[in-house]
Design an enzyme around this catalytic site. Sequence first.
Site, mmCIF file in Angstrom:
data_model
loop_
_atom_site.group_PDB
_atom_site.id
_atom_site.type_symbol
_atom_site.label_atom_id
_atom_site.label_comp_id
_atom_site.label_asym_id
_atom_site.label_seq_id
_atom_site.Cartn_x
_atom_site.Cartn_y
_atom_site.Cartn_z
ATOM 1 N N ALA A 10 0.854 -1.178 0.000
ATOM 2 C CA ALA A 10 0.000 0.000 0.000
ATOM 3 C C ALA A 10 0.900 1.240 0.000
ATOM 4 O O ALA A 10 2.119 1.144 0.161
ATOM 5 C CB ALA A 10 -0.903 0.002 1.231
ATOM 6 N N SER A 16 9.650 3.331 -2.432
ATOM 7 C CA SER A 16 10.640 4.176 -3.103
ATOM 8 C C SER A 16 11.945 4.225 -2.312
ATOM 9 O O SER A 16 13.029 4.239 -2.902
ATOM 10 C CB SER A 16 10.092 5.591 -3.302
ATOM 11 N N GLU A 88 6.821 2.352 -9.546
ATOM 12 C CA GLU A 88 5.405 2.496 -9.933
ATOM 13 C C GLU A 88 4.998 1.454 -10.967
ATOM 14 O O GLU A 88 4.344 1.748 -11.974
ATOM 15 C CB GLU A 88 5.126 3.915 -10.434
ATOM 16 N N ILE A 171 -3.173 10.480 -10.111
ATOM 17 C CA ILE A 171 -1.890 10.622 -9.434
ATOM 18 C C ILE A 171 -2.038 11.537 -8.221
ATOM 19 O O ILE A 171 -2.659 12.592 -8.301
ATOM 20 C CB ILE A 171 -0.816 11.180 -10.403
ATOM 21 N N GLY A 172 -1.451 11.106 -7.115
ATOM 22 C CA GLY A 172 -1.484 11.917 -5.906
ATOM 23 C C GLY A 172 -0.670 11.277 -4.800
ATOM 24 O O GLY A 172 -0.260 10.116 -4.895
#
Length: 192
Positions: A10, A16, A88, A171-172
């Site tokens: 999640a 990253s 991603e 995207i956010g």
Amino acid sequence: MASLHYKYAAMNSGKSTQLIQAHFNYRERGLSPYAMTPRIDNRAGEGLIRARVGLQLEVDSFGRDCDLFALIAERAARRPVDVFILDEAQFLTRDQVYQLARIVDELDIPVMAYGLKTDFRGELFEGAYYLLCLADKLEELKTICWCGNKAHMNARLGPEGVVREGDQIEIGGNERYVALCRRHYIEGRTRP
């Protein structure tokens, strides 16, 4: 022998951060990692992976029409590619996931893909679906809900709370999404 790795979780689980650390580890040992991110996710700027803890990595970006196998084969013909790292990965197409498998199987280059598994509706992304089907190694990274339980749902936030309808891709970051446990996702409770 090379493998296709899919590390999923999640939001806010450190994907990253782990990706940047893996890239650093390869470089520190004198190897040549090559990292990319989808062009669609340009929150930090195109070609930039930024972790919430402040780390960042400049990389190349690609679109949905990019042939990743051809790109890596051409790059590997010019210079070493010891690992191909993708951020991603949920935004990959079916064809691109199969191209990753070919990179592993035909070029003998390991691939490490990091991404979400499900969207804000609890449904698999296309890239996640095919990575779950084809990856040699799966690893779920953990994060927690506000209640302290494991969070594995990505809730999209709107003015009235949790949003249940809409386009799959919007995207956010923290201003738009929150990771919740299943119970609080279903209840729509984003805080105590």
